[in-house]
Scaffold this motif. Structure first.
Motif, PDB file in Angstrom:
ATOM      1  N   GLU A   1       2.616   4.630  -2.689  1.00  0.00           N
ATOM      2  CA  GLU A   1       1.381   4.212  -3.454  1.00  0.00           C
ATOM      3  C   GLU A   1       0.941   2.812  -3.312  1.00  0.00           C
ATOM      4  O   GLU A   1      -0.485   2.340  -3.483  1.00  0.00           O
ATOM      5  N   ARG A   2       1.893   2.041  -3.033  1.00  0.00           N
ATOM      6  CA  ARG A   2       1.497   0.532  -2.934  1.00  0.00           C
ATOM      7  C   ARG A   2       1.219  -0.033  -1.437  1.00  0.00           C
ATOM      8  O   ARG A   2       1.285  -1.163  -1.256  1.00  0.00           O
ATOM      9  N   GLU A   3       1.052   1.021  -0.628  1.00  0.00           N
ATOM     10  CA  GLU A   3       0.765   0.686   0.915  1.00  0.00           C
ATOM     11  C   GLU A   3      -0.522  -0.269   1.193  1.00  0.00           C
ATOM     12  O   GLU A   3      -0.175  -1.077   1.827  1.00  0.00           O
ATOM     13  N   THR A   4      -1.293   0.148   0.536  1.00  0.00           N
ATOM     14  CA  THR A   4      -2.480  -0.691   0.646  1.00  0.00           C
ATOM     15  C   THR A   4      -2.513  -2.425   0.258  1.00  0.00           C
ATOM     16  O   THR A   4      -2.701  -3.105   0.808  1.00  0.00           O
TER      17      THR A   4
END
Length: 340
Positions: free
Chosen positions: A97-100
């Motif tokens: 979920e922290r890819e961005t």
């Protein structure tokens, strides 16, 4: 990097960004590989990087990896691609979920790369653990005091060939590089590397190929297989006086120590090899430009003042760590200032 003090925390690793570098800190804990625990933290200048990669990881994670420039980090030069992914000090594993956010920092790092990012570094830009250093191998103890490497053989593990020549001591100025083989790399279990398969890191930051041990199990003077408990690796010192000679079996070479699982582990032997490689490169004379095209000589005669200042700063760190004597530091500093 646009902002100072930004922190990106992943699993067991934290990246803290500054204007011209990033500090990589490794957490202590049973899940953190011992190599990363031994390194503790590392300051990585952006000029030591050639790029950054972002990929999908395992079990709902993404992996952000900074790519070091060849020749910039003696630890990675000595490892020569043998490290397992989990041991890679340039990897940061994050929840998917922290890819961005990871992509944002990847772009910021790309913007901070130097114009010569695709060119091998002329000098080591990442510091290594300072001397004194030592570790126990299967057949002896290796020690490095900053000026010389000593091998003291163990009667329980050293081959008869090593006992015949006795304990060894090699000055830094007698060496051209190191050859480190991980005991955990593929193909190491139970056998020595094949003839011609070994590559060593030279003081010039390139891999130096050479003949290695023949197929077969290393044996000590008692005829027992060595070492037990899995594969085995070795640390070999590449000597200037033996550059034209084929490399023999590490268990019989007095310029090498042999280790395996439980002896000379990666987190002990690799930082040792990197420190030796850094000292060799720092003591190497400035390459001669005789015979180079006139345009190259003209360009080399007037160096970028910022580059000269960085090189002097790096020499100062080596001097403080005891890897350069007062005279060596003064001489090399004078050589750099003469290039302005």
């Amino acid at each position: 990097m646009s902002r100072m003090g930004d922190v990106l925390a992943g699993f067991q690793t934290v990246w803290e960004f500054d204007t011209d570098s990033m500090l990589i800190r490794f957490e202590r804990g049973i899940r953190t590989p011992k190599l990363l625990q031994a390194l503790g933290e590392r300051r990585i200048p952006f000029e030591a990087l050639s790029g950054v990669e972002l990929a999908v990881g395992k079990r709902g994670t993404v992996v952000l990896r900074a790519v070091p420039r060849p020749g910039a980090d003696p630890l990675m030069d000595a490892a020569d691609g043998q490290l397992k992914e989990a041991y890679d000090p340039y990897r940061l594993v994050l929840p998917a979920e922290r890819e961005t956010l990871a992509d944002y920092y990847a772009e910021r790092i790309r913007e901070s790369l130097c114009p010569d990012a695709d060119v091998p570094a002329e000098a080591h830009l990442v510091t290594v653990p300072p001397a004194p250093l030592s570790f126990k191998a299967y057949d002896g103890k290796a020690s490095f005091d900053g000026k010389a490497i000593s091998f003291r053989w163990f009667w329980t593990g050293a081959s008869s060939e090593k006992w015949k020549v006795g304990d060894q001591r090699f000055r830094i100025d007698e060496l051209t590089g190191v050859e480190w083989r991980s005991p955990e790399s593929r193909g190491s279990a139970g056998t020595a590397p094949k003839e011609g398969s070994a590559k060593g890191a030279s003081a010039k930051g390139t891999s130096a190929k050479g003949g290695s041990a023949k197929d077969g199990t290393a044996r000590n003077g008692t005829g027992k297989a060595a070492p037990k408990g899995g594969g085995h690796g070795y640390l070999r010192l590449l000597r200037r006086s033996a550059e034209d000679e084929p490399l023999g079996r590490p268990d019989q070479d007095p310029a090498a120590v042999v280790f395996g699982m439980g002896y000379g582990l990666v987190h002990q032997s690799l930082p040792f090899a990197a420190a030796v490689l850094e000292a060799i490169r720092a003591s190497s004379p400035v390459p001669c430009t005789e015979g180079a095209p006139s345009s190259n000589r003209a360009g080399a005669s007037r160096r970028d003042p910022a580059d000269i200042a960085e090189r002097i700063r790096h020499l100062g760190e080596l001097h403080t760590a005891g890897l350069l004597t007062d005279d060596e530091f003064s001489a090399k500093k004078a050589e750099l200032l003469a290039e302005l």
